[in-house]
Write a protein that holds these residues in place. Structure first.
Motif, PDB file in Angstrom:
ATOM      1  N   CYS B  21       2.156  -1.187   3.321  1.00  0.00           N
ATOM      2  CA  CYS B  21       3.601  -1.099   3.072  1.00  0.00           C
ATOM      3  C   CYS B  21       4.288  -0.232   4.116  1.00  0.00           C
ATOM      4  N   VAL B  53       7.984   0.586  -2.637  1.00  0.00           N
ATOM      5  CA  VAL B  53       6.565   0.290  -2.923  1.00  0.00           C
ATOM      6  C   VAL B  53       5.684   1.279  -2.156  1.00  0.00           C
ATOM      7  N   THR B  54       6.071   1.525  -0.887  1.00  0.00           N
ATOM      8  CA  THR B  54       5.301   2.444  -0.056  1.00  0.00           C
ATOM      9  C   THR B  54       5.278   3.847  -0.698  1.00  0.00           C
ATOM     10  N   TRP B  56       5.911   4.556  -3.727  1.00  0.00           N
ATOM     11  CA  TRP B  56       5.137   4.513  -4.999  1.00  0.00           C
ATOM     12  C   TRP B  56       3.646   4.641  -4.750  1.00  0.00           C
ATOM     13  N   ASN B  57       3.150   3.856  -3.789  1.00  0.00           N
ATOM     14  CA  ASN B  57       1.733   3.928  -3.438  1.00  0.00           C
ATOM     15  C   ASN B  57       1.350   5.318  -2.965  1.00  0.00           C
ATOM     16  N   TRP B  84       9.431   2.941 -10.048  1.00  0.00           N
ATOM     17  CA  TRP B  84       9.385   1.612 -10.692  1.00  0.00           C
ATOM     18  C   TRP B  84      10.754   1.182 -11.148  1.00  0.00           C
ATOM     19  N   LEU B  87      12.699   0.344  -8.272  1.00  0.00           N
ATOM     20  CA  LEU B  87      12.182  -0.918  -7.723  1.00  0.00           C
ATOM     21  C   LEU B  87      12.808  -2.112  -8.438  1.00  0.00           C
ATOM     22  N   THR B  91      14.891  -4.820  -6.559  1.00  0.00           N
ATOM     23  CA  THR B  91      14.520  -6.243  -6.615  1.00  0.00           C
ATOM     24  C   THR B  91      15.732  -7.088  -6.978  1.00  0.00           C
ATOM     25  N   LYS B 211      -3.784  -3.572  -9.265  1.00  0.00           N
ATOM     26  CA  LYS B 211      -2.969  -3.253  -8.089  1.00  0.00           C
ATOM     27  C   LYS B 211      -3.179  -4.258  -6.970  1.00  0.00           C
ATOM     28  N   SER B 214      -1.147  -7.617  -7.605  1.00  0.00           N
ATOM     29  CA  SER B 214       0.295  -7.567  -7.305  1.00  0.00           C
ATOM     30  C   SER B 214       0.545  -7.294  -5.827  1.00  0.00           C
ATOM     31  N   MET B 215      -0.377  -6.449  -5.251  1.00  0.00           N
ATOM     32  CA  MET B 215      -0.212  -6.145  -3.827  1.00  0.00           C
ATOM     33  C   MET B 215      -0.412  -7.375  -2.941  1.00  0.00           C
ATOM     34  N   THR B 218       2.565  -9.435  -3.121  1.00  0.00           N
ATOM     35  CA  THR B 218       3.638  -8.800  -2.339  1.00  0.00           C
ATOM     36  C   THR B 218       3.473  -9.105  -0.851  1.00  0.00           C
TER      37      THR B 218
END
Lengths: 124, 869
Positions: B21, B53-54, B56-57, B84, B87, B91, B211, B214-215, B218
């Motif tokens: 990400c 997302v980045t 979050w990770n 989230w 996000l 989105t 993860k 979903s990743m 993505t």
């Protein structure tokens, strides 16, 4: 005494006529113009007058009229050589004025002498 | 160990996702900062998602660091949870942008709520969820309070975004939007799948792989996104060019949203509307252009408005702006047409003035044309009525103009040249000569003659060069004049002049000769007289007689010559009376026959009845004798034929015969023709001159023909001659004929005629006329004496009777005058005053007193009328 008077302004013609008349036994006097003729006529009488028509000073007609008036017994013979007008007209006119005879120049000499002789004879 | 507490698989997956990400974020961030494409908005939203997302990770990794205390890990967990929520909103924003849906207060409100929720979550973690510690660290347990927040902050925006996507899908069904269409489909599917995987994998016993699912999806979305949408991207340079164009364009560009609020305006647009860019952005366009309505479409629609005291005109065009097929605003293009309008106005003025000028010019041209036409007509009429032929030829010799006469006489020659035209050869030759001269710039004037139908026709040809404005010879003007009549007149004039000259000459000679003749007659008389006297006085046998005789012959010749001269000069004797012409001819020829050469044949042609002229029979005899003698002389050597003819000839109108101008009348024409040697042509004009002779001196004086000529002239006659060398000569004489009636009176000599001037004294007149009642006297009455000479000429009489009392002049004078005119009449004149002595000596005149008895009158008249009887 001359019986004939010749009036002509041409000297040669005058003397020729006188010579011719003389040869024929006719005596003639000459005059160069009317004036001379008149003076001659006043001194002597002529039985016949031979006159030219065309002459200076006193022309033939005047002489004829003068003679007819003053010397009615004188016979007139007119001669003419013609002039600037018709020669015969003069003679015709002259005849009209009671001239005895007319002759045209050049003259027939014998006829003229015969006529003059005849006139002289007739007078006598 | 806390390190051990963290599942290595989950850790590594989280780390991998973070790194991946981060790469996306960085690449998008670079792309975003360096690109100014219209896709920026979308990129921005996507970048936000990726960044979140980045983040979050990253936080997820921090959560699992073993040596960190539980409290700190819990804090990280809360943060990641709030991410989230973010996000979800991001989105939604992305989906909205992808669906090209407008931003509304609702979405904005949702974003605000989401942001507040995140903050709230960070500071009040228990408020939204209960946190449990699981095998892989903390995780949130959905509590009663969690779900509404989830719904509000994550699920709701995403769902709403999906709705927008699905609404958008049918709008993107066109071919050009196919990539977008695909993207719209793929995006929600992937989103739903990733959500499902994230939920399902832990439930299926593989929580550590949730993860990964979903990743992976993505990543798929990102890859697809880059692969498809980047293709729609326009190049940087084009977008830069568009931007620069937007700034520099002279047309005003205004970008508005659908409500007409100005979003952007370029400098030209602001200038045109007279405002600054800044003051206009955010306001509606109708505030500046009152007539503008945002719900209408414009295509080059003209607007006029006042701006800073100046009339502004512009054309407005509106273009609907669309993004991915969705209208989002308008582009308004304002084109300044003030100059154009002004230009058009001026151009219209110019056009009008041009139209007017052109109308005036056309009018002037029309007038000029009319004048030229009238002039041309006049010229043509002039040309057509000219009494000579006129034509024009161009420099190549082709006929380009003819007037009417030329057309009539030579036919239509237009378009022909000399070679092709049907013209007589003489014309062509003449025209060629003339054209050659004219073409060299010369002037040509020449007379020429052609023979047509046996008649000579004379023409004058005139050629002139006609030069153009440059001086070049453009045409040749040709004039052809028929000078036949002129030519004839000229000839006649010459002849007449010659005759007049001759007549003058002869008159002069006549006058001179007449003058000389008188004196010459006297000289000849003396010469002849003395010669005769000499001949008579000399003896007949004397030798001189012969010489005298020769002298006399010479003198006689002289006398004859003088006579001829006198005749010639009209001074000789002449009479005028009726002459019987035929008789005279016969008599003369009978005399001639005796002496004519044997080889000469004599022919006479006279009319059977007698014809008369007024003249002198002797002279007529001489004339015929003279001419015949000449004729015989001409035939002396070779013989031939002598013809003498006589005929009556009538000319009702004046006529030309043998070159003689005969007046109208009756003529006796005598012709004497021989076939002798002829008269040389050069002598012909001189033969009637006095003293002209071709005979030797001994043979003639040269007076012959001149005398003939003079006599004939006196009689009103004419003579002409035609002669050809070695063929003979013909003399023709015209004499006025005497009318038959006159001749009748002349023939009857006994029938006397008398003229009586109309007497005023009627009793006297009666007395005279009664004197001859019953007798053969023809009385002619006269009104005036002036008629006498004329009457005499036509009708001579014997006697004329006048009354002196009625005459204006003395008769004596009239008589002399008439005598000189050759009137040979006798006269009887009644006159009171007349002295018989004065006039009676005249043989032809009788004077009578008016009271003379009738008997005496009778006697006198008879004496004159019939003298012989």
């Amino acid at each position: 005494m001359a019986n004939v008077l010749i009036i002509d302004d041409d000297h040669q013609m005058r003397s020729l006529l006188r010579e011719a008349f003389l040869l024929a036994g006719i005596e003639a006097e000459t005059a160069a113009d009317g004036r001379e003729a008149q003076s001659l006529l006043s001194t002597q009488s002529f039985r016949v007058v031979v006159t030219d028509i065309v002459m200076p000073d006193m022309d033939g007609f005047e002489i004829i009229f003068m003679l007819r008036q003053k010397y009615p017994q004188t016979a007139i013979v007119a001669i003419s050589g013609g002039g600037r007008i018709n020669a015969t007209d003069y003679l015709d006119s002259a005849r009209g004025f009671g001239v005895a005879a007319t002759f045209q120049k050049p003259l027939n000499r014998k006829a003229l002498i015969a006529k003059v002789q005849e006139l002289l004879d007739a007078e006598t | 160990m806390i390190w051990k507490a963290m599942d290595s698989t989950f850790f590594w997956l989280t780390l991998g996702a973070f790194l991946l990400c981060l790469v996306f974020t960085l690449s998008l961030g670079i792309s975003f900062s360096s690109s100014r494409t219209f896709r920026n908005a979308l990129d921005r939203s996507f970048l936000l998602i990726i960044a979140l997302v980045t983040l979050w990770n990253f936080i997820s990794i921090l959560e699992q660091i073993p040596f960190l205390g539980m409290d700190l890990k819990l804090l990280f967990f809360r943060w990641s949870s709030s991410i989230w929520i973010f996000l979800g909103v991001a989105t939604y924003d992305f989906l909205r942008k992808l669906a090209s849906a407008p931003r509304t207060w609702r979405t904005d409100a949702m974003l605000v709520i989401a942001s507040l929720s995140s903050v709230w979550t960070v500071f009040f973690p228990h408020a939204i969820s209960r946190v449990s510690e699981g095998p892989f660290g903390f995780f949130a347990i959905p509590g009663a309070e969690l779900f509404p927040i989830m719904l509000a902050n994550n699920l709701a925006p995403v769902t709403w975004g999906l709705v927008l996507i699905f609404r958008r899908i049918p709008l993107a069904s066109t071919e050009e939007l196919r990539p977008l269409h695909m993207t719209l489909w793929v995006t929600p599917i992937v989103l739903v799948l990733s959500q499902l995987l994230s939920g399902a994998l832990p439930l299926l016993g593989y929580p550590e792989w949730s993860k990964l699912g979903s990743m992976g999806l993505t990543i798929l979305v990102a890859i697809y996104y880059f692969a498809t949408l980047s293709r729609e991207d326009t190049s940087i340079s084009v977008s830069q060019a568009a931007k620069s164009l937007f700034q520099e364009m002279t047309d005003g560009i205004i970008l508005t949203d659908l409500e007409g609020v100005i979003d952007q305006i370029n400098p030209a647009g602001a200038r045109l509307l007279g405002r600054s860019q800044e003051t206009m952005v955010g306001k509606t366009l109708s505030a500046f252009i009152p007539q503008f309505r945002e719900d209408q479409w414009y295509q080059d629609y003209p607007f006029h408005f006042q701006q800073a005291g100046r009339n502004v005109s512009c054309n407005l065009t509106s273009v609907l702006q669309k993004n991915k097929g969705i209208p989002y605003g308008r582009m308004l293009i304002l084109r300044d047409t003030s100059d154009l309008v002004e230009l058009r106005r001026r151009s219209q003025n110019i056009q009008e003035s041009l139209d007017q000028q052109s109308a005036e010019r056309i009018l002037a041209l029309k007038e000029a044309h009319e004048r030229i036409r009238a002039r041309e007509q006049q010229l043509q009429s002039l040309l057509d009525n000219l009494p000579f032929q006129v034509h024009l030829k161009d420099s190549r010799g082709q006929y380009i103009m003819q007037n009417r006469l030329d057309r009539e006489r030579r036919g239509n020659l237009l378009g022909f040249n000399l070679d092709s035209a049907d013209l007589p050869l003489e014309f062509k030759e003449e025209a060629q000569k003339g054209d050659a001269v004219a073409l060299k710039g010369g002037e040509y004037d020449e007379d020429f003659a052609i023979e047509e139908n046996g008649q000579q026709e004379h023409f004058r040809s005139i050629k002139r060069p006609i030069r153009g404005s440059s001086g070049e010879i453009e045409a040749i003007l040709g004039i052809l004049m028929d000078v036949t009549a002129m030519h004839r007149l000229e000839q006649e004039r010459m002849e007449f002049k010659e005759r007049l000259l001759r007549s003058h000459k002869m008159e002069a000679i006549g006058t001179l000769a007449g003058g000389i003749a008188h004196d010459f007659n006297n000289i000849l008389g003396a010469l002849t007289g003395y010669c005769e006297l000499a001949a008579e006085t000399l003896p007949a046998e004397a030798p001189a007689q012969k010489y005298l005789k020769e002298s006399l012959i010479a003198a006689e010749r002289g006398r004859q010559l003088v006579q001829q001269i006198l005749t010639f000069s009209r001074q000789g004797e002449k009479t005028s009376k009726p002459v019987a012409v035929a008789f005279t001819i016969r008599e003369t020829l009978s005399l001639l026959r005796v002496n004519s050469p044997k080889r000469v044949q004599i022919q006479t042609m006279v009319p059977p009845h007698e014809v008369y002229i007024l003249g002198d029979p002797v002279e007529l005899h001489r004339i015929i004798m003279n001419l015949c003698t000449n004729a015989l002389h001409a035939m002396r050597d070779n013989g031939g034929k002598l013809s003498v003819s006589c005929e009556e000839h009538s000319t009702p109108i004046p006529t030309t015969q043998w070159g003689l101008q005969l007046p109208a009348g009756q003529w006796i024409c005598i012709e004497i023709s021989d076939t002798g040697i002829g008269i040389p042509e050069e002598n012909l004009p001189r033969i009637f001159d006095p003293f002209f002779t071709t005979k030797k001196t001994t043979e003639g004086s040269g007076l012959g023909l001149s005398v003939v000529h003079g006599l004939l002239q006196d009689w009103g006659g004419y003579i002409a001659v035609r002669s050809r060398k070695d063929e003979g000569s013909t003399f023709r004489i015209y004499l006025p004929a005497l009318q038959r009636r006159q001749r009748a009176t002349d023939q009857q000599e006994s029938f006397a005629t008398a003229v009586l001037l109309q007497l005023r004294d009627a009793s006297l007149q009666q007395k005279i006329q009664d004197a001859f009642s019953g007798r053969s006297v023809r009385w002619m009455s006269l009104r005036s004496l002036e008629d006498i000479p004329r009457l005499w000429r036509v009708n001579p009489w014997h006697l004329a009777v006048f009354n002196q009392a009625e005459l204006d002049l003395p008769f004596e004078l009239l008589f002399q005058q008439w005598r000189s005119q050759g009137i040979q009449s006798s006269f009887v004149v009644f006159s009171e005053k007349a002295d018989p002595q004065d006039l009676n000596f005249l043989e032809q005149v009788s004077l009578l007193p008016p009271n003379t008895s009738q008997e005496e009158i009778q006697t006198t008249l008879r004496k004159f009328l019939w003298p012989t009887s």
